[in-house]
Design a protein around this motif. Structure first.
Motif, PDB file in Angstrom:
ATOM      1  N   GLY A  21       0.811  -1.213   0.000  1.00 41.56           N
ATOM      2  CA  GLY A  21       0.000   0.000   0.000  1.00 41.56           C
ATOM      3  C   GLY A  21       0.844   1.263   0.000  1.00 41.56           C
ATOM      4  N   ALA A  22       0.238   2.364  -0.409  1.00 46.67           N
ATOM      5  CA  ALA A  22       0.938   3.652  -0.460  1.00 46.67           C
ATOM      6  C   ALA A  22       1.386   4.102   0.925  1.00 46.67           C
ATOM      7  CB  ALA A  22       0.044   4.711  -1.090  1.00 46.67           C
ATOM      8  N   ASP A  23       0.590   3.795   1.966  1.00 48.49           N
ATOM      9  CA  ASP A  23       0.975   4.179   3.328  1.00 48.49           C
ATOM     10  C   ASP A  23       2.217   3.420   3.783  1.00 48.49           C
ATOM     11  OD1 ASP A  23      -0.510   1.849   3.235  1.00 48.49           O
ATOM     12  OD2 ASP A  23      -1.358   2.112   5.237  1.00 48.49           O
ATOM     13  N   GLU A  24       2.351   2.180   3.349  1.00 50.56           N
ATOM     14  CA  GLU A  24       3.535   1.392   3.691  1.00 50.56           C
ATOM     15  C   GLU A  24       4.779   1.941   2.987  1.00 50.56           C
ATOM     16  OE1 GLU A  24       4.958  -3.282   3.593  1.00 50.56           O
ATOM     17  OE2 GLU A  24       2.847  -2.771   3.308  1.00 50.56           O
ATOM     18  N   ALA A  26       5.142   5.098   2.031  1.00 51.07           N
ATOM     19  CA  ALA A  26       5.427   6.385   2.668  1.00 51.07           C
ATOM     20  C   ALA A  26       6.068   6.188   4.042  1.00 51.07           C
ATOM     21  CB  ALA A  26       4.153   7.194   2.800  1.00 51.07           C
ATOM     22  N   ALA A  27       5.669   5.143   4.759  1.00 50.73           N
ATOM     23  CA  ALA A  27       6.223   4.889   6.089  1.00 50.73           C
ATOM     24  C   ALA A  27       7.674   4.438   6.017  1.00 50.73           C
ATOM     25  CB  ALA A  27       5.386   3.837   6.809  1.00 50.73           C
ATOM     26  N   HIS A  28       8.062   3.887   4.882  1.00 52.11           N
ATOM     27  CA  HIS A  28       9.441   3.410   4.746  1.00 52.11           C
ATOM     28  C   HIS A  28      10.418   4.575   4.778  1.00 52.11           C
ATOM     29  CE1 HIS A  28      12.897   1.211   3.206  1.00 52.11           C
ATOM     30  NE2 HIS A  28      12.291   0.139   3.687  1.00 52.11           N
TER      31      HIS A  28
END
Length: 109
Positions: A21-24, A26-28
Motif C-alpha cells: 500500500g501507499a501508506d507502507e 510512505a512509512a518506509h
C-alpha cells in the motif's frame, strides 16, 4: 527463496508489488523503487520519455519558441521531489562569475 530470483516483470513479483500500500511505501521513508507499482523496465521507459520531452523542449527553445514547463513522468514509489526546485537557481551574477564568456555580455533588464 525462489521468489527473490524471479524477474521484476513476473506475475508473482507484480502481485507482490501491487499488494504494497501507499501508506507502507510512505512509512518506509526512503527511495525504494522496488516497493513501487512499476518494474525496472517501466521505470526506464519513463526516464526515456522524460529525456525525449526535455529534448523536445530544448529544440523548441533553440528555435526561438517558449516551451511549456517540464513535468517529469510521475512514478509510483518515487516521491516527486525532482519536479520541485528549491533555492531559485543561479543569478546572472553567479553565471558571469562562473563563465568568462558571459562577462562581456550586456546585462539584461
Amino acid at each position: 527463496m525462489l521468489v527473490e530470483h524471479l524477474p521484476p516483470e513476473s506475475a508473482t513479483k507484480t502481485e507482490i508489488r501491487n499488494a504494497v500500500g501507499a501508506d507502507e511505501v510512505a512509512a518506509h521513508g526512503e527511495y525504494r523503487p522496488d516497493l513501487g507499482q512499476w518494474s525496472a523496465t517501466e521505470m526506464m521507459l519513463a526516464a526515456i520519455r522524460d529525456e525525449l520531452m526535455l529534448s523536445r523542449y530544448v529544440a523548441i527553445a533553440a528555435a526561438g519558441g517558449k516551451p511549456p514547463e517540464f513535468h517529469p513522468t510521475p512514478r509510483p514509489g518515487v516521491p516527486p521531489t525532482s519536479a520541485q526546485r528549491t533555492g531559485g537557481g543561479m543569478t546572472d551574477e553567479m553565471r558571469r562569475a562562473l563563465d568568462p564568456r558571459l562577462r562581456e555580455q550586456p546585462m539584461e533588464a
